[in-house]
Design a protein around this motif. Structure first.
Motif, PDB file in Angstrom:
ATOM      1  N   PHE A  40      39.528  42.169  34.961  1.00 64.43           N
ATOM      2  CA  PHE A  40      39.516  42.731  36.321  1.00 64.43           C
ATOM      3  C   PHE A  40      40.907  42.746  36.943  1.00 64.43           C
ATOM      4  O   PHE A  40      41.070  43.153  38.085  1.00 64.43           O
ATOM      5  CB  PHE A  40      38.558  41.953  37.231  1.00 64.43           C
ATOM      6  CG  PHE A  40      37.120  42.313  37.039  1.00 64.43           C
ATOM      7  CD1 PHE A  40      36.553  43.374  37.720  1.00 64.43           C
ATOM      8  CD2 PHE A  40      36.321  41.597  36.166  1.00 64.43           C
ATOM      9  CE1 PHE A  40      35.222  43.714  37.552  1.00 64.43           C
ATOM     10  CE2 PHE A  40      34.984  41.920  35.985  1.00 64.43           C
ATOM     11  CZ  PHE A  40      34.434  42.991  36.667  1.00 64.43           C
ATOM     12  N   GLY A  41      41.912  42.276  36.211  1.00 57.50           N
ATOM     13  CA  GLY A  41      43.268  42.262  36.751  1.00 57.50           C
ATOM     14  C   GLY A  41      43.404  41.221  37.841  1.00 57.50           C
ATOM     15  O   GLY A  41      42.870  40.115  37.733  1.00 57.50           O
ATOM     16  N   ASP A  42      44.087  41.596  38.910  1.00 60.53           N
ATOM     17  CA  ASP A  42      44.427  40.659  39.988  1.00 60.53           C
ATOM     18  C   ASP A  42      43.512  40.771  41.197  1.00 60.53           C
ATOM     19  O   ASP A  42      43.721  40.073  42.187  1.00 60.53           O
ATOM     20  CB  ASP A  42      45.865  40.940  40.444  1.00 60.53           C
ATOM     21  CG  ASP A  42      46.833  40.938  39.287  1.00 60.53           C
ATOM     22  OD1 ASP A  42      46.944  39.899  38.620  1.00 60.53           O
ATOM     23  OD2 ASP A  42      47.464  41.991  39.046  1.00 60.53           O
ATOM     24  N   VAL A  43      42.546  41.640  41.164  1.00 63.16           N
ATOM     25  CA  VAL A  43      41.727  41.913  42.337  1.00 63.16           C
ATOM     26  C   VAL A  43      40.760  40.758  42.633  1.00 63.16           C
ATOM     27  O   VAL A  43      40.212  40.137  41.732  1.00 63.16           O
ATOM     28  CB  VAL A  43      40.943  43.244  42.176  1.00 63.16           C
ATOM     29  CG1 VAL A  43      39.872  43.152  41.089  1.00 63.16           C
ATOM     30  CG2 VAL A  43      40.345  43.698  43.499  1.00 63.16           C
ATOM     31  N   THR A  44      40.624  40.468  43.919  1.00 62.19           N
ATOM     32  CA  THR A  44      39.544  39.600  44.395  1.00 62.19           C
ATOM     33  C   THR A  44      38.748  40.412  45.405  1.00 62.19           C
ATOM     34  O   THR A  44      39.258  41.371  45.992  1.00 62.19           O
ATOM     35  CB  THR A  44      40.074  38.303  45.043  1.00 62.19           C
ATOM     36  OG1 THR A  44      40.943  38.631  46.125  1.00 62.19           O
ATOM     37  CG2 THR A  44      40.788  37.432  44.028  1.00 62.19           C
ATOM     38  N   TRP A  45      37.492  40.043  45.595  1.00 65.87           N
ATOM     39  CA  TRP A  45      36.660  40.812  46.514  1.00 65.87           C
ATOM     40  C   TRP A  45      35.642  39.912  47.196  1.00 65.87           C
ATOM     41  O   TRP A  45      35.370  38.801  46.763  1.00 65.87           O
ATOM     42  CB  TRP A  45      35.966  41.974  45.800  1.00 65.87           C
ATOM     43  CG  TRP A  45      35.020  41.570  44.711  1.00 65.87           C
ATOM     44  CD1 TRP A  45      33.683  41.312  44.836  1.00 65.87           C
ATOM     45  CD2 TRP A  45      35.328  41.375  43.325  1.00 65.87           C
ATOM     46  NE1 TRP A  45      33.138  40.971  43.622  1.00 65.87           N
ATOM     47  CE2 TRP A  45      34.142  41.005  42.676  1.00 65.87           C
ATOM     48  CE3 TRP A  45      36.497  41.486  42.573  1.00 65.87           C
ATOM     49  CZ2 TRP A  45      34.085  40.740  41.311  1.00 65.87           C
ATOM     50  CZ3 TRP A  45      36.433  41.221  41.217  1.00 65.87           C
ATOM     51  CH2 TRP A  45      35.242  40.857  40.603  1.00 65.87           C
ATOM     52  N   ARG A  46      35.095  40.439  48.283  1.00 62.16           N
ATOM     53  CA  ARG A  46      34.022  39.785  49.034  1.00 62.16           C
ATOM     54  C   ARG A  46      32.950  40.836  49.269  1.00 62.16           C
ATOM     55  O   ARG A  46      33.197  41.828  49.950  1.00 62.16           O
ATOM     56  CB  ARG A  46      34.528  39.270  50.378  1.00 62.16           C
ATOM     57  CG  ARG A  46      35.561  38.167  50.272  1.00 62.16           C
ATOM     58  CD  ARG A  46      36.064  37.826  51.666  1.00 62.16           C
ATOM     59  NE  ARG A  46      37.193  36.943  51.637  1.00 62.16           N
ATOM     60  CZ  ARG A  46      37.196  35.728  52.164  1.00 62.16           C
ATOM     61  NH1 ARG A  46      36.124  35.253  52.760  1.00 62.16           N
ATOM     62  NH2 ARG A  46      38.285  34.989  52.116  1.00 62.16           N
TER      63      ARG A  46
END
Length: 150
Positions: A40-46
């Protein structure tokens, strides 16, 4: 709306087959996901709205964060998706065409289209959404992972 009504409206309803009721989600109350699986690479999500978290139908909505020079690698999934960029600058690539993105821009990604996002020298924040019941129903197929398997 009285204070009591507002407090009741802010409580998430359990995901069930009960009638749908409106409610409110606060980004800072949602758990941070991502950032642990290299594909997912560097992405974070909510994820804010999703049938797994409340009794909602046909919509997944959340926010995503990429650090400076971070990326969400090229990938595909069947449902169409939208992005709405809130802060930062970067680039979205869809089917090989890169386009600069800035706060206030919206992007529609057709279902099945290869796409990815890269942040510039500052972090990038955006809203994402799908016409799906659950985020977990969206199957991500990463291009780099497929290339490595061939």
């Amino acid at each position: 709306m009285s204070d009591m009504d507002l407090n009741l409206a802010l409580e998430p309803s359990p995901a069930s087959d009960a009638p749908l009721n409106p409610w409110f989600a606060f980004r800072d109350d949602a758990p941070i996901e991502g950032g642990f699986d290299p594909k997912f690479g560097d992405v974070t999500w909510r994820t804010l709205i999703c049938k797994d978290r409340m009794n909602s139908d046909d919509i997944v909505l959340g926010t995503a964060h990429l650090p400076a020079f971070g990326r969400l690698p090229l990938h595909r999934h069947d449902p169409a998706e939208f992005y709405y960029f809130m802060s930062g600058h970067g680039e979205v690539t869809i089917e090989g065409k890169a386009t600069a993105v800035y706060p206030g821009m919206a992007v529609f990604v057709p279902g099945g289209a290869e796409h990815g996002v890269t942040a510039s020298e500052e972090s990038l924040e955006f809203v994402y959404g799908f016409a799906q019941h659950r985020f977990g129903d969206v199957v991500y197929n990463f291009s780099e992972q497929q290339d490595a398997e061939q």
